[in-house]
Design a protein around this motif. Structure first.
Motif: not given
Length: 521
Positions: A74-81
């Motif tokens: 979820y952290f990586c998803f948020a960073a990419v977004a």
């Protein structure tokens, strides 16, 4: 334990033929959307839209290969977004270029961790990097053959031999007729002006269509479709690389007794350095650093009163501090990390001595950091604020946080250094994107200009991105010399791509406010 890699036969590369065809068609659809979003358009709202389409393509075909989601996912998803949204919210040219590299790299590492075949690999494992390169090259390009095999087999089942012969004859006839038509049309056009006019009018009926553009678009669709399909299908039906095959053969030989177990264990045993050697290195290095720090303290106290070392200019003083920061602090980090990871902790007394020496090393590094920071502040007060100087400030703060974590790791050995550094690095990069660098630079330069009688740095304000236009419009009321730069900026924004695909909120706001500003004047 890592999952064992199955060795697939060539015929099994697309055993799920229906799923492979679906994935290929979805990849073609994504490539068509990509061309619609980006052909002759600059990045804008189109960028996060396509990132969402890419993840939908992955989830729609490789969901069965996905591991259970955890906090880091979820952290990586948020960073990419958040990084993708910078193309919509901001207009900073530096991050525009950096994110063009950073976002795909982060997506590649995250997707390989999330969908890769080795479910036993941790997200902080350094082997994730070669695994990502393998996915990008071996799996992606390896499955191009799968795509062509699918097309050939699908076409072969729908076209019988009689139709194949008919189609082949037509294609041969067209190939022969093409050159003849060109020659005949040219001769007839020379003989009759009216006919020549009709022939010349045919291309105009297609508007701006050109054969070169059509070929370019077709190549775009084909290549991107193959790349997307190969990347996605590499998770669903991974091909076995030469490296993985050798590892599997070694494991099989070990189980059969051909390779002694103690030999295999010896190859994977962690290497530990002699703590006495490390202590000797730390004592020698710290002796030099302590002498350096003593000298730096005299400079630091002098800097508080605005004094420079004799014979040095502002530029030399600031550049010298940054050079020390990059080189010496990098060496210090290498020494600290090497000691923390590879030092033998079995000799308790030497381990404690090394911990004390590491604290001295961290302290010296902190003083160097403060010295370099103070030098840069002094330089900015004299010459103003720029992108590079702002980023150097941010880099120093980032290094200070890493130093603090390293200092805590010396006392608390259970702190996962690699995991902390990865999360902090990603979070810091996202933060620097959203902190409003252009506006902060403009505000500080305006404060500086208001304190001096002669305006020397006003031109740099015109070089900042559209993010600062609202602030510059407020400032222009007191300093009309900014009007010329604002007018040029308005003309430049009017010439930019105005399609919805290239929509950028900062540029649209600046364009609207500048138009209102010059309309009311």
């Amino acid at each position: 334990m890592s999952e064992e890699v199955p060795v697939l036969k060539p015929d099994e590369a697309f055993a799920d033929r229906k799923g492979a065809v679906r994935a290929l068609l979805m990849a073609l659809a994504a490539a068509c959307i990509h061309q619609y979003l980006f052909f002759e358009h600059t990045f804008g709202i189109s960028y996060p839209i396509f990132i969402g389409i890419f993840y939908a393509l992955l989830l729609g075909n490789a969901r069965g290969s996905m591991r259970r989601l955890t906090g880091i996912d979820y952290f990586c998803f948020a960073a990419v977004a958040l990084l993708a949204l910078t193309y919509v919210l901001f207009a900073n040219p530096i991050f525009y270029g950096l994110n063009f590299i950073a976002v795909p790299v982060l997506i590649g590492l995250h997707t390989v961790y999330l969908f890769g075949r080795d479910k036993g690999r941790t997200w902080w494992d350094i082997r994730l990097i070669p695994a990502t390169l393998e996915q990008l090259f071996i799996q992606t390009f390896g499955h191009w053959a799968t795509a062509f095999s699918l097309l050939r087999s699908t076409t072969a089942t729908k076209i019988d031999s009689r139709h194949k012969k008919t189609t082949g004859s037509v294609l041969i006839g067209l190939a022969i007729a093409g050159p003849l038509l060109i020659i005949v049309t040219t001769l007839l056009g020379s003989a009759d002006g009216v006919f020549q006019g009709i022939v010349n009018a045919i291309p105009d009926s297609f508007g701006s269509f050109s054969i070169g553009e059509a070929i370019g678009r077709l190549m775009w669709l084909v290549i991107l479709s193959l790349l997307l399909f190969g990347f996605v299908w590499g998770f669903v039906s991974p091909r076995v690389s030469h490296r993985a095959r050798l590892a599997a053969n070694w494991k099989e030989a070990e189980l059969q007794g051909a390779v002694p177990l103690h030999a295999a264990k010896a190859g994977s045993a962690s290497v530990k350095a002699d703590p006495l050697i490390i202590a000797t290195v730390l004592v020698a290095i710290n002796a030099v650093y302590i002498l350096f720090v003593v000298i730096q303290f005299s400079y630091l106290f002098g800097m508080l009163n605005g004094h420079l070392p004799e014979g040095m200019t502002y530029a030399e003083y600031a550049r010298g501090g940054f050079f020390e920061l990059v080189i010496v602090t990098s060496i210090n980090f290498a020494i600290m990390l090497g000691t923390l990871v590879f030092s033998d902790r079995s000799r308790v007394v030497l381990a404690k001595v090394n911990n004390v020496l590491l604290y001295v090393l961290v302290s010296c590094s902190g003083v160097m950091l403060v010295s370099a920071y103070k030098r840069l502040v002094l330089y900015e007060q004299a010459y103003g604020y720029t992108y590079i100087r702002f980023l150097v400030h941010a880099f120093m703060i980032y290094l200070a946080v890493l130093l603090i974590i390293a200092g805590l790791r010396i006392a608390i050995s259970r702190i996962p250094l690699a995991r902390f550094y990865i999360v902090i690095s990603i979070a810091a990069y996202v933060l620097i994107n959203y902190i409003g660098m252009d506006r902060m630079i403009a505000e500080r330069n305006i404060e500086r200009i208001n304190k001096i009688t002669t305006i020397t740095d006003i031109s740099y304000l015109d070089e900042l991105s559209a993010d600062v236009v609202p602030l510059l419009l407020q400032y222009a009321a007191k300093h009309p010399e900014l009007e010329k730069g604002l007018k040029q900026r308005e003309e430049e924004l009017q010439r930019r791509d105005s399609s919805w695909q290239a929509y950028n909120w900062a540029s649209a706001r600046a364009k609207r406010q500048l138009s209102e500003h010059f309309t009311t004047k």
